[in-house]
Design a protein around this motif. Structure first.
Motif, mmCIF file in Angstrom:
data_model
loop_
_atom_site.group_PDB
_atom_site.id
_atom_site.type_symbol
_atom_site.label_atom_id
_atom_site.label_comp_id
_atom_site.label_asym_id
_atom_site.label_seq_id
_atom_site.Cartn_x
_atom_site.Cartn_y
_atom_site.Cartn_z
ATOM 1 N N HIS A 34 9.832 77.614 96.177
ATOM 2 C CA HIS A 34 9.376 77.712 97.561
ATOM 3 C C HIS A 34 9.802 79.045 98.194
ATOM 4 C CE1 HIS A 34 8.514 73.405 97.234
ATOM 5 N NE2 HIS A 34 7.827 73.514 98.361
ATOM 6 N N ILE A 37 7.343 81.653 97.102
ATOM 7 C CA ILE A 37 6.097 81.581 97.879
ATOM 8 C C ILE A 37 6.304 82.186 99.271
ATOM 9 C CG2 ILE A 37 4.424 80.017 98.943
ATOM 10 C CD1 ILE A 37 4.908 78.099 96.584
ATOM 11 N N ALA A 38 7.432 81.825 99.909
ATOM 12 C CA ALA A 38 7.704 82.326 101.259
ATOM 13 C C ALA A 38 7.811 83.853 101.284
ATOM 14 C CB ALA A 38 8.977 81.693 101.797
ATOM 15 N N LEU A 59 6.571 74.821 104.280
ATOM 16 C CA LEU A 59 7.296 75.088 103.039
ATOM 17 C C LEU A 59 8.672 74.430 103.049
ATOM 18 C CD1 LEU A 59 6.352 78.838 102.475
ATOM 19 C CD2 LEU A 59 5.754 76.917 100.989
ATOM 20 N N SER A 62 8.155 70.726 102.490
ATOM 21 C CA SER A 62 7.788 70.530 101.091
ATOM 22 C C SER A 62 9.004 70.614 100.177
ATOM 23 C CB SER A 62 6.744 71.575 100.679
ATOM 24 O OG SER A 62 6.411 71.459 99.319
ATOM 25 N N ALA A 63 9.818 71.636 100.353
ATOM 26 C CA ALA A 63 10.996 71.826 99.497
ATOM 27 C C ALA A 63 11.980 70.677 99.631
ATOM 28 C CB ALA A 63 11.682 73.149 99.837
ATOM 29 N N SER A 93 3.369 66.542 99.495
ATOM 30 C CA SER A 93 3.910 67.898 99.417
ATOM 31 C C SER A 93 3.823 68.447 98.004
ATOM 32 C CB SER A 93 5.372 67.910 99.887
ATOM 33 O OG SER A 93 5.478 67.581 101.259
ATOM 34 N N PHE A 97 2.124 71.893 97.266
ATOM 35 C CA PHE A 97 2.957 72.945 96.694
ATOM 36 C C PHE A 97 2.403 73.426 95.354
ATOM 37 C CE2 PHE A 97 6.153 73.426 93.304
ATOM 38 C CZ PHE A 97 6.627 74.694 93.627
ATOM 39 N N MET A 100 -0.288 75.755 96.134
ATOM 40 C CA MET A 100 0.275 76.965 96.751
ATOM 41 C C MET A 100 0.904 77.866 95.698
ATOM 42 S SD MET A 100 0.018 77.333 100.131
ATOM 43 C CE MET A 100 1.494 78.211 100.678
ATOM 44 N N THR A 104 -0.551 81.470 94.674
ATOM 45 C CA THR A 104 0.315 82.625 94.933
ATOM 46 C C THR A 104 0.443 83.489 93.678
ATOM 47 O OG1 THR A 104 1.566 81.416 96.614
ATOM 48 C CG2 THR A 104 2.606 83.363 95.697
#
Length: 416
Positions: A34, A37-38, A59, A62-63, A93, A97, A100, A104
């Motif tokens: 995560h 991704i951030a 995020l 989700s984490a 999530s 995720f 995502m 990404t």
């Protein structure tokens, strides 16, 4: 005609195979992914919109929630578990995720190619527009596919009709139908009402037989007994037949075998039944007696021997003492990779599941690394293999590009 049973003497002294989930390593790994991704998306989003903290909040949620559905059942019994809402949030999530993370990676690969094109080929790359808008595209596409995937997963599976051409099919078996269910995964998000809708849909088909090809449950009998109960209402001329999948062994296969038999389902453990499809009181010869019969066999999961040596999957054993004059033979086997042994044993058709058809991108790309077939009807030597995409789903309530299905298979004579 009464079927042959070969595995009723199996030992019941098997410990609970569900061990506590190593939550700390799982939490650490998901947290790191995560963070990746951030770092890759949020700075670019901040240039484009002041609403970027919403992505950060998503995020974080989700984490934090992804590991929660996998807390051990022992922890939940002691009262340290999570509410249904947290389970739902964690599984939703997980699906979001997953998209995502993959998108990404795809974005980063595209940006790398763009940089190389600029550095080597002199391409003028509009970075000021490309970076923020590609970051937004990742967020929008991942969220949109998760919403659509959720709706696809939660609807009642549609009926997929498949004709299977069988060489030498007796006239009495022409049009014989099997309704296949697979990979329902009754558990945290699939409960009683979901199963009842499936049962109602199958009963409307009026199939000659019903086959459940494994991965029916994700939990113990005490947890899920009331949610699996509607399966007792399945109706077919010859009954409902079940084989074990790998998830039955994670959840305690022996207890589930007993429970399914209590519900009136016929569990086939490396054994078969002979289905007589019409009245043969006037039959004068063995050929007349067996021309309208079908051997329906079932094997334990391909990996069952790792959990209990007595359950080692064996398509040949499943035909032990089968009448040699009954040439139409159908095998229920959870995993498609049982097919080579099944073809060698002389079956005309194998019904499998396990793959979910990939369930959602990109997992469909990885299925061929383990299984010979992903979904649909395939030919292996002289045998057909049908692989269901599954009637439910595992984990994230998300299906995208691989819709769930209730399959109605019809046996038809092969064209010369």
């Amino acid at each position: 005609m009464r079927g042959m049973r070969l595995a009723d003497g199996l030992s019941r002294a098997v410990p609970d195979p569900i061990a506590p989930m190593p939550i700390r390593p799982l939490s650490a790994l998901t947290a790191l992914l995560h963070v990746y991704i951030a770092l890759r998306l949020l700075p670019a989003l901040a240039v484009l919109t002041p609403a970027w903290p919403l992505a950060l909040a998503a995020l974080v949620v989700s984490a934090v929630t992804i590991p929660l559905p996998f807390v051990s059942r022992r922890g939940r019994r002691e009262g340290a578990g999570n509410s249904d809402l947290l389970k739902w949030t964690g599984l939703i999530s997980m699906g979001w995720f997953s998209s995502m993370f993959v998108l990404t990676l795809v974005r980063d690969a595209g940006l790398l190619l763009a940089w190389l094109a600029g550095a080597v080929g002199g391409l003028q790359v509009p970075w000021n527009a490309l970076l923020p808008w590609s970051a937004l595209a990742v967020l929008v596409v991942a969220t949109a596919t998760s919403v659509v995937g959720f709706l696809n997963a939660r609807r009642t599976a549609g009926v997929k009709r498949v004709e299977v051409p069988i060489r030498g099919l007796p006239q009495a078996l022409e049009g014989f139908t099997i309704a296949q269910l697979s990979d329902i995964h009754v558990g945290p998000t699939i409960r009683n009402s979901y199963i009842q809708r499936i049962v109602d849909a199958v009963n409307r088909l009026g199939a000659d037989a019903i086959a459940i090809t494994g991965d029916l449950v994700d939990g113990s009998v005490p947890e899920l007994r009331e949610h699996i109960a509607p399966l007792a209402g399945l109706r077919a001329r010859h009954g409902t037949f079940v084989v074990t999948g790998n998830h039955e062994y994670y959840a305690g296969a022996h207890a589930w075998i007993d429970e399914l038999r209590r519900l009136g389902l016929k569990v086939l453990l490396n054994e078969h039944v002979v289905l007589q499809t019409r009245n043969v009181r006037g039959a004068q010869t063995d050929e007349e007696l067996f021309e309208s019969a079908l051997v329906l066999a079932g094997v334990t999961d391909f990996t069952a021997g790792h959990f209990d040596a007595a359950h080692a999957s064996d398509p040949h054993l499943a035909l032990h003492d089968a009448p040699p004059l009954v040439h139409t033979r159908v095998l229920l086997a959870h995993q498609p990779r049982s097919a080579p042994l099944a073809a060698a044993a002389g079956y005309q058709l194998q019904l499998s599941g396990h793959t979910h058809g990939g369930q959602f991108f990109p997992w469909n790309l990885f299925v061929p690394m383990q299984q010979p077939f992903t979904a649909g009807l395939h030919r292996l030597h002289d045998m057909w293999v049908y692989v269901s995409r599954g009637t439910g789903y595992w984990g994230p309530p998300k299906r995208f590009g691989a819709p769930s299905e209730i399959t109605l298979l019809t046996l038809v004579p092969a064209k010369a």
